[in-house]
Write an enzyme that holds these catalytic residues in place. Structure first.
Site, PDB file in Angstrom:
ATOM      1  N   SER A  66     -19.119  43.246  14.979  1.00  0.00           N
ATOM      2  CA  SER A  66     -17.778  43.336  15.580  1.00  0.00           C
ATOM      3  C   SER A  66     -16.711  42.790  14.632  1.00  0.00           C
ATOM      4  O   SER A  66     -17.000  41.974  13.753  1.00  0.00           O
ATOM      5  CB  SER A  66     -17.739  42.542  16.892  1.00  0.00           C
ATOM      6  OG  SER A  66     -18.739  43.003  17.770  1.00  0.00           O
TER       7      SER A  66
HETATM    8  N1  SAM Z   1     -23.173  40.519  18.155  1.00  0.00           N
HETATM    9  C1  SAM Z   1     -23.408  41.400  17.060  1.00  0.00           C
HETATM   10  C2  SAM Z   1     -23.070  40.782  15.727  1.00  0.00           C
HETATM   11  O1  SAM Z   1     -22.614  39.642  15.689  1.00  0.00           O
HETATM   12  O2  SAM Z   1     -23.286  41.463  14.722  1.00  0.00           O
HETATM   13  C3  SAM Z   1     -22.748  42.751  17.224  1.00  0.00           C
HETATM   14  C4  SAM Z   1     -23.340  43.508  18.324  1.00  0.00           C
HETATM   15  S1  SAM Z   1     -23.223  45.257  18.215  1.00  0.00           S
HETATM   16  C5  SAM Z   1     -21.527  45.522  18.572  1.00  0.00           C
HETATM   17  C6  SAM Z   1     -24.099  45.645  19.722  1.00  0.00           C
HETATM   18  C7  SAM Z   1     -25.590  45.459  19.606  1.00  0.00           C
HETATM   19  O3  SAM Z   1     -26.151  45.538  20.917  1.00  0.00           O
HETATM   20  C8  SAM Z   1     -26.286  46.534  18.787  1.00  0.00           C
HETATM   21  O4  SAM Z   1     -27.021  45.939  17.744  1.00  0.00           O
HETATM   22  C9  SAM Z   1     -27.196  47.218  19.795  1.00  0.00           C
HETATM   23  O5  SAM Z   1     -28.405  47.711  19.267  1.00  0.00           O
HETATM   24  C10 SAM Z   1     -27.433  46.107  20.800  1.00  0.00           C
HETATM   25  N2  SAM Z   1     -27.866  46.547  22.130  1.00  0.00           N
HETATM   26  C11 SAM Z   1     -27.456  47.618  22.856  1.00  0.00           C
HETATM   27  N3  SAM Z   1     -28.112  47.658  24.032  1.00  0.00           N
HETATM   28  C12 SAM Z   1     -28.929  46.573  24.077  1.00  0.00           C
HETATM   29  C13 SAM Z   1     -29.846  46.049  25.030  1.00  0.00           C
HETATM   30  N4  SAM Z   1     -30.057  46.638  26.212  1.00  0.00           N
HETATM   31  N5  SAM Z   1     -30.504  44.919  24.734  1.00  0.00           N
HETATM   32  C14 SAM Z   1     -30.314  44.285  23.545  1.00  0.00           C
HETATM   33  N6  SAM Z   1     -29.477  44.741  22.592  1.00  0.00           N
HETATM   34  C15 SAM Z   1     -28.774  45.855  22.853  1.00  0.00           C
END
Ligand code: SAM
Length: 233
Positions: A66
């Site tokens: 993000s």
């Molecule tokens: N917090 C992260 C960082 O600091 O880099 C950025 C997060 S990114 C915007 C969203 C993440 O959520 C992705 O890596 C995606 O694969 C994960 N994601 C989506 N659905 C999910 C789920 N049900 N459980 C765990 N992770 C999930």
């Protein structure tokens, strides 16, 4: 171009100052955490030079780290305290978990961040980055669908969802300690609003609504379907 470490330190300081000037960073603890965590260690090598632009960046598998202003805004809303037990849903690069860890794992009260990621190679990427940056002890990376939280590790003082959720399911509310908070982008697949949920008492929950935002979807049992066609429950 090769950037010396001191170059990154300078760029990090400038970015944090800019976020303070813009009124996005409002607390000393978030300013200090974001001034400390080296974002350049959480982005793929080819994007290192862009680590201190206020922008999301690709981290592979169609996912992103993000933008710093969003990390700052969500961390301010989460208001983590030293000693807190925190669940992050969506580990991605591990950066946001490190920013929270920097706040909760200092001083005599040593907290912990559990961060869950559904894409196994990304969870491994997050784990490597966290260890490299020195947060291996304060953060545990879990692989799996975190859309329903991790009931066996509950209760959590703070829950941070970093992917777009269609709603905040009851199963997650049940994992929030009294006095705790959930911060999440909630709404449509293509546009969400930051929602802050506060558990005032066992039976009383308060909702607050913040800025509009755009996150990659939360995919799973309580999120969106894999083909992103619709809400899965
Ligand atoms: N917090 C992260 C960082 O600091 O880099 C950025 C997060 S990114 C915007 C969203 C993440 O959520 C992705 O890596 C995606 O694969 C994960 N994601 C989506 N659905 C999910 C789920 N049900 N459980 C765990 N992770 C999930």
């Amino acid at each position: 171009m090769y950037m010396m470490n001191s170059g990154y330190n300078e760029l990090r300081k400038e970015l944090v100052q800019r976020l303070i000037n813009e009124g996005i960073i409002t607390s000393k603890k978030v300013a200090k955490a974001m001034s400390t965590v080296p974002r350049e260690l959480f982005v793929p090598g080819k994007y290192k030079e862009l680590a201190y632009m206020d922008h999301p960046l690709p981290i592979g598998w169609g996912q992103t780290i993000s933008a710093p202003h969003m990390v700052a805004m969500m961390t301010e809303a989460l208001d983590p305290e030293p000693g807190n037990i925190v669940l992050e849903i969506g580990a991605g690069s591990g950066y946001h978990a490190a920013v929270v860890a920097e706040i909760i794992c200092h001083g005599p009260k040593y907290g912990h961040v559990f961060t869950i990621e559904r894409i196994a190679p990304l969870a491994a990427f997050a784990q490597r980055n966290l260890v490299k940056a020195g947060y291996g002890d304060c953060v545990t990376v879990i692989v799996g669908d975190g859309s329903g939280g991790v009931p066996e590790l509950a209760p959590f003082d703070r829950i941070l969802i970093t992917a777009a959720a269609p709603t905040i399911p009851k199963v997650l509310l049940n994992q929030l300690a009294v006095g705790g908070r959930i911060v999440a982008p909630v709404g449509h697949m293509w546009e969400q609003r930051l929602v802050i949920v506060k558990r005032i008492s066992k039976d009383k929950i308060k909702y607050e609504y913040g800025t509009y935002c755009v996150f990659v979807p939360l995919i799973g049992k309580y999120g969106w379907r894999e083909d992103r066609s619709r809400y899965s429950i």
